[in-house]
Each structure stands twice: as C-alpha cells, then as structure tokens.
Design a protein around this motif. Structure first.
Motif, PDB file in Angstrom:
ATOM      1  N   GLY A 141       0.822  -1.200   0.000  1.00  0.00           N
ATOM      2  CA  GLY A 141       0.000   0.000   0.000  1.00  0.00           C
ATOM      3  C   GLY A 141       0.856   1.250   0.000  1.00  0.00           C
ATOM      4  N   PRO A 142       0.412   2.296  -0.690  1.00  0.00           N
ATOM      5  CA  PRO A 142       1.165   3.551  -0.739  1.00  0.00           C
ATOM      6  C   PRO A 142       0.801   4.483   0.404  1.00  0.00           C
ATOM      7  N   SER A 143       1.583   5.514   0.561  1.00  0.00           N
ATOM      8  CA  SER A 143       1.284   6.585   1.507  1.00  0.00           C
ATOM      9  C   SER A 143       1.792   7.889   0.915  1.00  0.00           C
ATOM     10  N   MET A 144       1.062   8.960   1.171  1.00  0.00           N
ATOM     11  CA  MET A 144       1.511  10.290   0.776  1.00  0.00           C
ATOM     12  C   MET A 144       1.498  11.183   2.004  1.00  0.00           C
ATOM     13  N   MET A 145       2.583  11.895   2.209  1.00  0.00           N
ATOM     14  CA  MET A 145       2.774  12.627   3.453  1.00  0.00           C
ATOM     15  C   MET A 145       2.873  14.127   3.214  1.00  0.00           C
ATOM     16  N   GLN A 146       2.258  14.871   4.130  1.00  0.00           N
ATOM     17  CA  GLN A 146       2.477  16.312   4.225  1.00  0.00           C
ATOM     18  C   GLN A 146       3.091  16.564   5.592  1.00  0.00           C
ATOM     19  N   ALA A 147       4.232  17.250   5.618  1.00  0.00           N
ATOM     20  CA  ALA A 147       4.955  17.398   6.881  1.00  0.00           C
ATOM     21  C   ALA A 147       5.614  18.760   6.958  1.00  0.00           C
ATOM     22  N   GLY A 148       5.901  19.176   8.183  1.00  0.00           N
ATOM     23  CA  GLY A 148       6.616  20.430   8.347  1.00  0.00           C
ATOM     24  C   GLY A 148       6.494  20.991   9.741  1.00  0.00           C
ATOM     25  N   LEU A 149       7.173  22.122   9.955  1.00  0.00           N
ATOM     26  CA  LEU A 149       7.190  22.806  11.237  1.00  0.00           C
ATOM     27  C   LEU A 149       6.733  24.240  11.022  1.00  0.00           C
ATOM     28  N   TRP A 160       7.357  20.017   3.663  1.00  0.00           N
ATOM     29  CA  TRP A 160       7.671  19.183   2.512  1.00  0.00           C
ATOM     30  C   TRP A 160       6.565  18.186   2.218  1.00  0.00           C
ATOM     31  N   TRP A 161       6.604  17.669   1.001  1.00  0.00           N
ATOM     32  CA  TRP A 161       5.739  16.588   0.534  1.00  0.00           C
ATOM     33  C   TRP A 161       6.584  15.324   0.425  1.00  0.00           C
ATOM     34  N   GLU A 162       5.901  14.203   0.549  1.00  0.00           N
ATOM     35  CA  GLU A 162       6.621  12.934   0.441  1.00  0.00           C
ATOM     36  C   GLU A 162       5.647  11.830   0.040  1.00  0.00           C
ATOM     37  N   SER A 191      10.030  20.032  -1.572  1.00  0.00           N
ATOM     38  CA  SER A 191       9.675  21.095  -0.644  1.00  0.00           C
ATOM     39  C   SER A 191       8.316  21.658  -1.028  1.00  0.00           C
ATOM     40  N   PHE A 192       7.587  22.181  -0.051  1.00  0.00           N
ATOM     41  CA  PHE A 192       6.280  22.761  -0.328  1.00  0.00           C
ATOM     42  C   PHE A 192       6.436  23.986  -1.228  1.00  0.00           C
ATOM     43  N   GLU A 193       7.517  24.718  -1.024  1.00  0.00           N
ATOM     44  CA  GLU A 193       7.729  25.956  -1.776  1.00  0.00           C
ATOM     45  C   GLU A 193       7.985  25.679  -3.254  1.00  0.00           C
ATOM     46  N   ASP A 194       8.856  24.729  -3.555  1.00  0.00           N
ATOM     47  CA  ASP A 194       9.249  24.472  -4.944  1.00  0.00           C
ATOM     48  C   ASP A 194       8.500  23.309  -5.582  1.00  0.00           C
ATOM     49  N   GLY A 195       7.908  22.431  -4.764  1.00  0.00           N
ATOM     50  CA  GLY A 195       7.228  21.265  -5.321  1.00  0.00           C
ATOM     51  C   GLY A 195       8.199  20.187  -5.729  1.00  0.00           C
TER      52      GLY A 195
END
Length: 261
Positions: A141-149, A160-162, A191-195
């Motif tokens: 199974g896959p997972s997609m992550m949104q993370a950051g501080l 960042w995205w992952e 990175s969220f900024e650059d994608g």
C-alpha cells in the motif's frame, strides 16, 4: 350385464436398505462438515485481513501524532524496518529508529505531538494477502505525506511533501497479528515551496553508515540502494496479476535513465 370386479394394484415402494441409508447420511454429514470447515477458514482469513488493516491504519495514526512508543509495540520481537536505504533489525533496531531518532528529532523526546509539528501519514490502497495457514501475511500500500514545522514553533521552519510505498510482512504470534517487516520505499520528496518538479537529485540522502559507527544508524544497508524521484523504479509486487494469475513482470530499464552516475 355381467359385473366385473376390478383389482387395483397396490403401489410399489422402493425399499432402501438401512446400511445404504446410513452411508448416504454419513456422506451428507461429511460434505456439510467440510463445507463448514471451509467457510470457517475463509471467515478466519477475512477476520485476519480486518485485523491487519486495523494495525496498518493504527501505524499511520500513531506516526501522525508522533506516538512512537505505540509504534514500537506494533512489531514482533524480531521485526525490522526498511527506511532510507537501511534496515533496522529487532526491537532494539526498531526503537533506535522511532524512539532514539524520530522522537528526539521531531518531538524533542516527547511521546506525542508538539506544537507546530505536522506529519500527516495516511495509509492507502492496501492489498492484503494472508497465507493459507493463517500464520503470516503480506501487505502492499502507498502513503503520501504532508509534513513540516510552523514558523512560530521552536526549531527550523520547513514544509515538505513525500510519497512512497510499503511492502510489509505480518506474523501472527499467540493469536495476535504483529508487523514482521515494515519496508518503506520512498518514491519522491519535494519542498512545499518548490514542489516535486524541482527536487534536487538525491534530495534526501540514503543511509551510508551502520550502527554502532552511527549511533542512530541501521544495522545493515539495503543493496542496491533505492533512489528518489526523478527515479521511477517499481517495487516488486508480492502477489500475481489478479485477473491472469501470472507474475507481474517489472521493467525498470528506463526508471533511472536520466542519471549520469
């Protein structure tokens, strides 16, 4: 007129011998018993799938809120984790990754969420196959992550995205399903900024040094080392094609053709 008497023949009944009747009944009972056994087995597998899915979902929830102690408890004593090019073996290795590394790095030693820390890690599209003896199972199974501080939180602000995929193994011990091997293959970071379109090559480095030379390192390295986007490798499927029943053939010949090394 002369009268004629008519004689109606008595109906004839087929007589079943008692022994034959007993054998037929025993055959029917055996068939029913076999059917019940088969249905109980199939029901047991469905219950196993439900429990395994529950554990894998719980893993995602625990990671979301940095409940790393609870994550470690999901593993068997000889469990292992594949993460960023390294393999962490046994409960000691699992604790080294989740407690000594993640808990220290992300939540300053706190078992649980802290202000400003985001790590959403949903578990998706799981395909679960339980072995016929119901002792082991495999999960993809896959997972997609949104993370950051957050910028107001203590520490280095980032976002960042992952995305990646799991090919896991489960084992049932004393009637309880546990994670035997959690194999996370990260596919991409950005990175969220650059994608992700501008992700530098080898944006997140893979493990290079093992424990104990690296006190937080893995017990062994994965060979060959995985590589992130723009590499597009497909991870081997643990199951055959669901319609044809044939092995799923992978062709990764073009997955890394843009690399120069």
């Amino acid at each position: 007129m002369a009268c004629h008497s008519t004689h109606q023949a008595s109906p004839s009944f087929q007589t079943i011998e008692p022994e034959q009747h007993r054998r037929d009944m025993m055959t029917d009972i055996a068939a029913l018993a076999a059917r019940i056994d088969r249905l109980e087995h199939e029901l047991g597998i469905q219950q196993d799938i439900h429990q395994i899915r529950r554990i894998q979902y719980s893993y995602g929830y625990f990671i979301d809120k940095s409940q790393y102690n609870e994550v470690v408890d999901l593993f068997s004593d000889d469990g292992e984790v594949w993460f960023l090019g390294g393999i962490y073996k046994g409960k000691a290795g699992v604790r080294r990754l989740y407690i000594e590394r993640f808990q220290t790095q992300f939540t300053q030693g706190h078992n649980g969420p802290r202000y400003g820390w985001l790590l959403d890690h949903p578990q998706l599209q799981m395909v679960i196959d339980v072995a016929d003896d119901r002792k082991t199972a495999k999960v993809r199974g896959p997972s997609m992550m949104q993370a950051g501080l957050h910028e107001t939180a203590e520490g280095q602000q980032r976002a960042w995205w992952e995305g990646g995929i799991y090919e896991n193994e489960y084992v049932r011990e004393d009637g309880v399903w546990k994670i035997k091997a959690l194999r996370y293959f990260p596919f991409w970071h950005g990175s969220f900024e650059d994608g992700w379109a501008k992700t530098p090559i080898d944006f997140i480095p893979m493990a290079k040094t093992c424990f104990p030379a690296d006190p937080l390192g893995p017990d062994t390295l994965i060979d060959p080392q995985p590589r992130l986007w723009p590499a597009t490798d497909t991870v081997e499927f643990h199951y055959p094609h669901p319609v044809t029943g044939k092995p799923i053939i992978l062709d990764n010949s073009r997955a890394r053709e843009g690399y120069r090394d």
